[in-house]
Design a protein around this motif. Structure first.
Motif, PDB file in Angstrom:
ATOM      1  N   PHE A 134     -19.580  17.584 -22.781  1.00  0.00           N
ATOM      2  CA  PHE A 134     -18.912  18.658 -23.538  1.00  0.00           C
ATOM      3  C   PHE A 134     -18.021  19.513 -22.622  1.00  0.00           C
ATOM      4  N   LEU A 135     -18.593  19.984 -21.508  1.00  0.00           N
ATOM      5  CA  LEU A 135     -17.847  20.907 -20.638  1.00  0.00           C
ATOM      6  C   LEU A 135     -16.758  20.203 -19.816  1.00  0.00           C
ATOM      7  N   VAL A 136     -17.102  19.010 -19.301  1.00  0.00           N
ATOM      8  CA  VAL A 136     -16.163  18.329 -18.389  1.00  0.00           C
ATOM      9  C   VAL A 136     -15.142  17.488 -19.166  1.00  0.00           C
ATOM     10  N   ASP A 137     -15.650  16.620 -20.069  1.00  0.00           N
ATOM     11  CA  ASP A 137     -14.744  15.658 -20.710  1.00  0.00           C
ATOM     12  C   ASP A 137     -14.040  16.222 -21.951  1.00  0.00           C
ATOM     13  N   GLU A 138     -14.778  17.050 -22.735  1.00  0.00           N
ATOM     14  CA  GLU A 138     -14.152  17.556 -23.975  1.00  0.00           C
ATOM     15  C   GLU A 138     -13.337  18.816 -23.716  1.00  0.00           C
ATOM     16  N   LEU A 139     -13.981  19.802 -23.084  1.00  0.00           N
ATOM     17  CA  LEU A 139     -13.304  21.099 -22.913  1.00  0.00           C
ATOM     18  C   LEU A 139     -12.449  21.165 -21.648  1.00  0.00           C
ATOM     19  N   HIS A 140     -12.763  20.319 -20.678  1.00  0.00           N
ATOM     20  CA  HIS A 140     -12.065  20.324 -19.371  1.00  0.00           C
ATOM     21  C   HIS A 140     -12.120  21.698 -18.710  1.00  0.00           C
ATOM     22  N   VAL A 141     -13.256  22.386 -18.817  1.00  0.00           N
ATOM     23  CA  VAL A 141     -13.352  23.726 -18.219  1.00  0.00           C
ATOM     24  C   VAL A 141     -13.987  23.708 -16.833  1.00  0.00           C
ATOM     25  N   CYS A 142     -14.575  22.582 -16.445  1.00  0.00           N
ATOM     26  CA  CYS A 142     -15.080  22.484 -15.066  1.00  0.00           C
ATOM     27  C   CYS A 142     -15.159  21.021 -14.641  1.00  0.00           C
ATOM     28  N   THR A 143     -15.357  20.825 -13.350  1.00  0.00           N
ATOM     29  CA  THR A 143     -15.416  19.461 -12.810  1.00  0.00           C
ATOM     30  C   THR A 143     -16.869  18.983 -12.819  1.00  0.00           C
ATOM     31  N   GLU A 144     -17.056  17.690 -12.511  1.00  0.00           N
ATOM     32  CA  GLU A 144     -18.426  17.140 -12.485  1.00  0.00           C
ATOM     33  C   GLU A 144     -19.281  17.857 -11.448  1.00  0.00           C
ATOM     34  N   ARG A 145     -18.647  18.273 -10.348  1.00  0.00           N
ATOM     35  CA  ARG A 145     -19.402  18.988  -9.308  1.00  0.00           C
ATOM     36  C   ARG A 145     -19.786  20.383  -9.771  1.00  0.00           C
ATOM     37  N   GLU A 146     -18.830  21.057 -10.400  1.00  0.00           N
ATOM     38  CA  GLU A 146     -19.073  22.440 -10.832  1.00  0.00           C
ATOM     39  C   GLU A 146     -20.096  22.533 -11.953  1.00  0.00           C
ATOM     40  N   VAL A 147     -20.165  21.483 -12.780  1.00  0.00           N
ATOM     41  CA  VAL A 147     -20.976  21.576 -13.996  1.00  0.00           C
ATOM     42  C   VAL A 147     -22.464  21.805 -13.685  1.00  0.00           C
ATOM     43  N   LYS A 148     -22.893  21.336 -12.506  1.00  0.00           N
ATOM     44  CA  LYS A 148     -24.314  21.503 -12.122  1.00  0.00           C
ATOM     45  C   LYS A 148     -24.683  22.980 -12.055  1.00  0.00           C
ATOM     46  N   GLU A 149     -23.714  23.806 -11.727  1.00  0.00           N
ATOM     47  CA  GLU A 149     -23.981  25.249 -11.598  1.00  0.00           C
ATOM     48  C   GLU A 149     -23.737  25.985 -12.913  1.00  0.00           C
ATOM     49  N   ARG A 150     -23.457  25.232 -13.981  1.00  0.00           N
ATOM     50  CA  ARG A 150     -23.139  25.890 -15.249  1.00  0.00           C
ATOM     51  C   ARG A 150     -24.213  25.687 -16.329  1.00  0.00           C
ATOM     52  N   ILE A 151     -25.183  24.811 -16.069  1.00  0.00           N
ATOM     53  CA  ILE A 151     -26.192  24.499 -17.099  1.00  0.00           C
ATOM     54  C   ILE A 151     -27.586  24.864 -16.578  1.00  0.00           C
ATOM     55  N   TYR A 152     -28.331  25.618 -17.366  1.00  0.00           N
ATOM     56  CA  TYR A 152     -29.672  26.060 -16.935  1.00  0.00           C
ATOM     57  C   TYR A 152     -30.675  25.904 -18.076  1.00  0.00           C
ATOM     58  N   PHE A 153     -31.931  25.679 -17.680  1.00  0.00           N
ATOM     59  CA  PHE A 153     -33.023  25.559 -18.652  1.00  0.00           C
ATOM     60  C   PHE A 153     -33.984  26.713 -18.397  1.00  0.00           C
ATOM     61  N   VAL A 154     -34.021  27.639 -19.331  1.00  0.00           N
ATOM     62  CA  VAL A 154     -34.743  28.896 -19.072  1.00  0.00           C
ATOM     63  C   VAL A 154     -35.594  29.329 -20.258  1.00  0.00           C
ATOM     64  N   SER A 155     -36.393  30.345 -20.002  1.00  0.00           N
ATOM     65  CA  SER A 155     -37.086  31.014 -21.097  1.00  0.00           C
ATOM     66  C   SER A 155     -36.810  32.505 -20.934  1.00  0.00           C
ATOM     67  N   SER A 156     -35.895  32.996 -21.743  1.00  0.00           N
ATOM     68  CA  SER A 156     -35.517  34.416 -21.622  1.00  0.00           C
ATOM     69  C   SER A 156     -36.675  35.308 -22.010  1.00  0.00           C
ATOM     70  N   ARG A 157     -37.480  34.827 -22.937  1.00  0.00           N
ATOM     71  CA  ARG A 157     -38.617  35.669 -23.360  1.00  0.00           C
ATOM     72  C   ARG A 157     -39.598  35.858 -22.210  1.00  0.00           C
ATOM     73  N   GLU A 158     -39.921  34.753 -21.524  1.00  0.00           N
ATOM     74  CA  GLU A 158     -40.838  34.864 -20.368  1.00  0.00           C
ATOM     75  C   GLU A 158     -40.246  35.792 -19.310  1.00  0.00           C
ATOM     76  N   MET A 159     -38.927  35.621 -19.066  1.00  0.00           N
ATOM     77  CA  MET A 159     -38.273  36.400 -18.015  1.00  0.00           C
ATOM     78  C   MET A 159     -38.285  37.889 -18.354  1.00  0.00           C
ATOM     79  N   LEU A 160     -37.960  38.195 -19.603  1.00  0.00           N
ATOM     80  CA  LEU A 160     -37.935  39.603 -20.010  1.00  0.00           C
ATOM     81  C   LEU A 160     -39.326  40.210 -19.903  1.00  0.00           C
TER      82      LEU A 160
END
Ligand code: GDP
Length: 441
Positions: free
Chosen positions: A291-317
């Motif tokens: 989605f980010l690299v091929d469809e939207l072209h907003v970042c490169t394959e290298r950059e994309v690793k720093e753009r996707i995260y798996f989190v729990s905001s509820r736990e963090m809050l």
């Protein structure tokens, strides 16, 4: 530059860099302003002013006059400097949160603010944009976009709904497009400093993308000055068409927007076991990368690793509220620590990204304008100096004619020296050498 400033500028405190850059730019504009005043003082000196003609019939060229054009040009520059100085004092870093209703946008914002600033679980009732910004008052307050009056924070939920209702009643208003500003103290009563708000970050929470298809008017009204977008998705499902559609519109309207994706509610994966969780994670990562690299072209394959995260905001809050002594127990599932590390990594990368983007897109424009202003001042000085040269030559010829002409000529020469000094001060390098290498890398 102090060592502390340099450390900040080197990325040790990415958010603080924006404030430092703003301050340096403020100093540069203040300095340019003194040159404008100095030059203006010279131009407005009655001896050189076009309004007061000291020449005589016998010696029509006895006085060096600064033309109306040059004087007006300088006044225009002075007005531009004043406006720019006012504008950039209001510049801030802006992040906009998007995603479907109930994916956890408000919870994520609260987790990042270490406080329950926005009401959670409002569901479809979040009908307007909520813009959180810092205030210096001890108590927070609300401000509608149509009334100046400060409103109590406790009314957030009802005002949010009321604005949404107003908007729906007015189709011309373009859907859920109103803004309710939420002012939150930069430093809370217990002394806790809110880093994001303290450093001029403005956070916008949007109505769910499933609620309104008015994406273009949303983008026009709230996103054109955004430095970062955070898509809060639900890790238990795939991205919907509405979520994708919104970011397609954003990437068409803005050049290379910075988009982060938070796969929220990742705590739910704990009950599935590690193998299943890893498999689901890989699937999400692959789809989001496409989605980010091929469809939207907003970042490169290298950059994309720093753009996707798996989190729990509820736990963090909840963990942060517990650490601050604001609640006794915190919701935590298995592998909480890994999710916490990931959330904190997101925050670090986010802070670097928003600060860099805001400096480049907002402050760089002011720096370019400063250079333009200085160049125009030099052109202005050059034109006056050229005219003075012509007049001086004429007067040297007339010099022997009378003693009074001689005196005027001496004064003109002194004026000319003053102008040369002013001109020397207006040095482009002074502006460029301080801002560009420190902040625009
Ligand atoms: P929004 O509509 O996108 O702003 O969603 P909210 O932040 O209001 O969250 C909706 C509900 O989901 C609330 O009851 C939150 O407590 C809950 N929620 C948000 N994030 C998480 C999460 O990471 N894990 C779990 N289990 N629940 C969450």
């Amino acid at each position: 530059y102090s060592l502390k400033t340099q450390r900040r500028a080197n990325g040790a405190e990415p958010l603080a860099r924006f404030g430092e850059a703003k301050k340096v730019l403020g100093d540069i504009y203040a300095e340019i302003n003194t040159y404008v005043d100095e030059l203006n003082g010279f131009y407005e000196d009655p001896f050189h002013s076009a309004n007061i003609d000291l020449s005589t019939e016998a010696n029509p060229s006895a006085v060096v006059k600064v033309s109306d054009e040059q004087r007006k040009g300088l006044l225009d520059l002075s007005a531009s400097i004043r406006i720019i100085r006012e504008t950039f004092q209001r510049d801030h870093m802006k992040v906009v949160f998007f995603g479907r209703t109930s994916n956890g946008k408000s919870t994520t914002i609260n987790a990042m603010l270490h406080d329950k600033v926005l009401p959670q679980g409002m569901g479809h009732t979040t009908c307007c944009f909520l813009q959180v910004e810092g205030c210096s008052e001890a108590e927070g307050y609300l401000q509608r976009d149509d009334i100046e009056e400060k409103l109590p924070l406790s009314e957030l939920r009802s005002y949010g709904n009321a604005l949404g209702d107003d908007d729906r009643a007015l189709p011309s208003a373009g859907g859920y497009n109103r803004t309710l500003r939420v002012f939150h103290p930069r430093t809370s009563s217990d002394g806790h400093v809110n880093r994001l708000l303290q450093n001029d970050v403005v956070i916008v929470d949007s109505p769910g993308v499933d609620v309104s298809p008015e994406f273009d008017s949303w983008i026009d009204a709230h996103c054109l000055d955004a430095d970062v977008f955070v898509l809060v998705s639900n890790s238990e499902s795939t991205l919907t068409n509405a979520e994708k559609q919104f970011f397609h519109r954003v990437s068409q309207r803005l050049s290379k927007p910075n988009i982060f994706v938070l796969n929220n509610r990742w705590d739910a994966s704990a009950s599935d076991g590690q193998d299943t969780a890893n498999m689901v994670r890989k699937q999400h990562e692959q789809r989001l990368k496409e989605f980010l690299v091929d469809e939207l072209h907003v970042c490169t394959e290298r950059e994309v690793k720093e753009r996707i995260y798996f989190v729990s905001s509820r736990e963090m809050l909840e963990a942060r509220l517990k650490e601050l002594g604001k609640q006794e127990r915190a919701f935590q599932q298995e592998y909480y620590k890994e999710r916490r590390v990931e959330f904190e990594k997101f925050e670090r990368v986010f802070e670097q990204c928003i600060s860099r983007s805001a400096i480049h897109t907002k402050l760089e424009a002011h720096n370019r304008r400063a250079i333009e202003i200085v160049n125009k001042m030099r052109e202005n000085c050059d034109a006056v100096q050229l005219a003075m040269g012509d007049q001086k030559r004429d007067r040297l010829l007339a010099m022997e004619e009378s003693a009074s002409t001689f005196t005027r000529c001496r004064e003109n020469l002194a004026g000319s020296n003053k102008l040369v000094a002013c001109r020397r001060n207006v040095c482009v390098r002074k502006c460029m050498s301080r801002f560009r290498p420190t902040f625009l890398r």
